[in-house]
Design an enzyme around this catalytic site. Structure first.
Site, mmCIF file in Angstrom:
data_model
loop_
_atom_site.group_PDB
_atom_site.id
_atom_site.type_symbol
_atom_site.label_atom_id
_atom_site.label_comp_id
_atom_site.label_asym_id
_atom_site.label_seq_id
_atom_site.Cartn_x
_atom_site.Cartn_y
_atom_site.Cartn_z
ATOM 1 N N LYS A 151 41.165 1.967 18.093
ATOM 2 C CA LYS A 151 39.994 3.729 17.109
ATOM 3 C C LYS A 151 41.009 4.018 16.262
ATOM 4 O O LYS A 151 40.182 4.537 15.048
ATOM 5 C CB LYS A 151 40.064 3.885 18.850
ATOM 6 N N PRO A 185 39.269 15.218 26.574
ATOM 7 C CA PRO A 185 39.633 16.278 25.289
ATOM 8 C C PRO A 185 40.854 15.897 24.589
ATOM 9 O O PRO A 185 41.104 15.605 23.394
ATOM 10 C CB PRO A 185 39.098 17.433 24.960
#
Lengths: 301, 301, 301, 301
Positions: C174, C69
């Site tokens: 991204k 994460p």
């Protein structure tokens, strides 16, 4: 006292009512008008004469003060079907204390001049409390020779009467001050919030800022963080003070002026957006220092 | 005087050099290091001892001050292959006066603690002039019991030494002040520019702001508009003062901290972008008040 | 199928779990680890082997995928006390599909290279649904010669595997896409809201934009205004989709990268602030198109 | 053809001239006026009849098209001392193709209605090239029953004629589209610049964006980065196209409308500021995609 000539007063709202009362207290006969009959009724108790339209005010008084909520209201009061200009006398002194677009002030001044009268813009700073106590600040734009005549009247309602230059500069000074005020208030709120999250004690941080180059009125006189100062709206759940919705209005005028003059104002523009958002999120009636509360809320994780 | 124990000093740049000289003036033997041999050579004339690496400094001094340009340089000086921590003695006092990310200060403090030594962050405000005259302000973070020991040294180099709280809060106080400073400086520049285009005289506008709620250090002490004040960079073609590129660096640190703590800082963030743009448009070496010049240019029509 | 060599997989969260399951479906023996024992337990039912640490994964597999994460989690998994690098074999292929700072990817790549292994960054777009159905898009950075080896594995989990360039460019692609997405989504929301308040029908306005130069993915494929399109989060009270809190995280990474490279990103920076504010105002778990709802609320007058 | 009734045309500038010529080509007798005598002279060669004022146009034609550069010009042409309304005939159809504040369009419509005539706003998109080739897009606001009559004329000058709703919605649609266009163009420029600095190839990055959720007209049809596409202004040193100064004007109108309707538009507002700054920095006459060039400049280090 009895020899004083009457003063016309148009716009008896939250600000106009106590301002006009201060003229009465100073012994001026007042000829008054407001579009809302209740506002007129409430004011009548002062002994003022209420008339039916702005043109009727102009018929009975050659010095008139207007205090209205928007550019459109001011245009209507001056140039509308029953506006001041329908019956204004030559040589009259018309003072507009509304906060409106300086470009509109200039238009009104032109129309007034054509009738042989004088127009000055004289917006105020200081809120309802200062209006009641006669401690407003007036920023005045118009022909310099007429400033003394204007000051005589405005001094009944304010502690400071500042000459700013030609017509429109009173408005300009006011919206400039309020734009910088909004920027430094949001900046102070962001900074205090960031410092607190980084582990600083709010009072200590305020003290450091106030002895350093980050110092501003919003940090040293009107700090937006509860617990840092007493006697300011942040110490009273952001009640009282200068409402967010009024700040948003003034920032809108600043943006109109910036667009008209092609002036880049990145922070002024974003400050307008922040106060606009706050109005939509329940902060409209709170003091504008509540931006600290708006920004401080924690993310729910 | 002769009995004073030596002080280590790492980083002899524009700021570190005059700071270390003030330690010498106060009678401290100084053990110094800089990555640039010329910087060492220049400093040697003070009688200081120059060594080959931060670890050698730590070998010879148990009180060390570091003054480095970036987080990466500080990490290298403390934890690198020849860093302070290779030879630091238990009980040493390590004071970092670099302006870096408070999160990095905390990391360094942990690493120092593991070696049984004490770390404090103590970034400065005031530029090269204040460094020379010993008038810097130090904002100090770290264990409170060690503050007096730190203050003894820092007082040789600064007029104000302020305790801010746990490790990292010195950095936090500095970047908070500079973020608010940047916001109010850009705000002042926008406001003065808008007022001038609306017909206000710049000196008069500054006077009005300074007696009103728009007042801030940037408007009353360091006004960015040429001709309004004397003795400030705007009166000298924006030479000297605090460079735009340094302000952009500090605002980058503020944004890193804001992102880490999920703190919304709309104006602080946009101020960072404005100074970033200015760096790319030729203003990098000018004083940060040159944002007025950046914004004032007229559109070519 | 039985001859396939095992694949290591570290990070069995919302995304990692279905991704790893797709590897199992394609016949790969999987050696898995997650810091949360429940996540491991849940995954064990697939027949995968669960081990005790990232280093144990590296001990048993020479191709490893990580899906974590945050940057800190990735650093720990690779370089921590029980990290992959403790036992990584020469020639191993380590693919990190976490979305993290490209600068961290580059650091990890250096550390991996020192051990004689290969590192590639391969963050994904497409959410949990695409992870389940094997329809993710992978943006891959790293040495070009290794791309085919990486693609073989990633194709089991994704429909598109795009080579972007050297290490870090997968992350760069991204965060660039998501920054532009955030900007055009907020822009679409502002525009639709303004148009509606100016009297335009939302469906008609969307149609006009989509045949004009304002067209974007957020207006023609994922319109944020309820009632304009079906099958999108705005048609379902902003449930599902891509959460505001995740968008805020990616925009924080974009800002870190912009600060590091001194790239001015005024709108990207402000978009970060808008999503940061939304997280604090109760929108954290809603789809990021809920910015329309955030902006549309009416001022209370 | 000879039986066609004459069309009035007011405003023969860069856009109005080729538009009016297309009416002539379609066989309409044209009665024309422009404040600049040279503009009239140039147009006379088409065989059109030149008259002395807008009121004279209204005297000779009951269908009139106006194409003027600003709100003030439009107000003058309709309601000025020699304006259309001085001699407009009952039942006339007045179509304003200027790009102006929708609030002004509504005011004009009211004034026109009082005279028993019909007003429609019909601003265009597409530049001088589209005006010449008759390929403009018209966005039309006004009473729906009159749309067919308007469309008959506008189709001579444009390829798309879209009905948007009541008076003012044509303007609203145009400024909404251009606001979103500005936002996504600046966003594309920021994103491409960031990606390039992070090591991505511009063509590859554009390709990735265009197959992903960051896709927009500015990235896939009008990419602002030189070398990515052919036949767009970025391939030609930002010559031609849609000038930055015109975009700044439209964004000013969008901000006026947003302020009037109290609509928060954080990105639209900041985009206005960015284009305002660009105008002051030498980009006024370049295509609005030159924002990439404005942002890409490197800091001098």
């Amino acid at each position: 006292m009895a020899s004083k000539t009457p003063i016309g007063f148009i716009g008896l709202g939250n600000m106009g009512n106590p301002m006009a009362k201060n003229l009465v207290k100073h012994g001026y006969p007042v000829i008054a008008y407001d579009v809302f009959p209740e506002a007129c009724k409430e004011f009548q108790d002062t002994g003022a004469q209420i008339v039916d339209s702005p043109s009727d005010v102009a018929d009975k008084a050659d010095r008139i003060i207007t205090m209205l909520p928007s550019s459109l209201n001011a245009i209507e009061a001056y140039t509308g079907a029953n506006g001041i200009l329908k019956k204004v006398k030559k040589g009259s002194l018309l003072i507009d204390s509304s906060t409106i677009d300086p470009a509109v002030s200039k238009e009104l001044a032109k129309a007034v001049e054509k009738m042989g009268a004088v127009f000055m813009d004289a917006p105020v700073s200081g809120g309802v409390g200062a209006a009641r106590s006669g401690n407003l600040t007036f920023m005045v734009g118009g022909v310099e020779q007429e400033f003394d005549a204007a000051k005589e009247l405005l001094s009944c309602m304010g502690a400071n009467v500042i000459y700013c230059g030609e017509v429109g500069t009173g408005q300009a000074a006011k919206i400039c001050n309020n734009m910088l005020l909004a920027i430094s208030m949001i900046g102070t709120a962001e900074t205090m919030n960031l410092g607190i999250r980084l582990g600083l004690d709010p009072k200590l941080l305020a003290k450091i800022l106030n002895m350093s180059s980050g110092r501003c009125w919003s940090s040293d006189t009107y700090n937006p963080v509860p617990g840092v100062m007493e006697g300011v709206p942040s110490a009273n759940n952001y009640q009282g003070g200068f409402g967010t919705t009024l700040m948003a209005k003034d920032l809108g005028l600043a943006q109109d002026s910036a667009t008209n003059t092609k002036t880049p104002t990145p922070l002024g523009s974003l400050s307008h957006q922040v106060y606009r958002l706050m109005c939509a999120k329940g902060y409209a009636q709170k003091d504008f220092s509540s931006v600290f509360q708006f920004l401080r809320e924690e993310e729910n994780l």
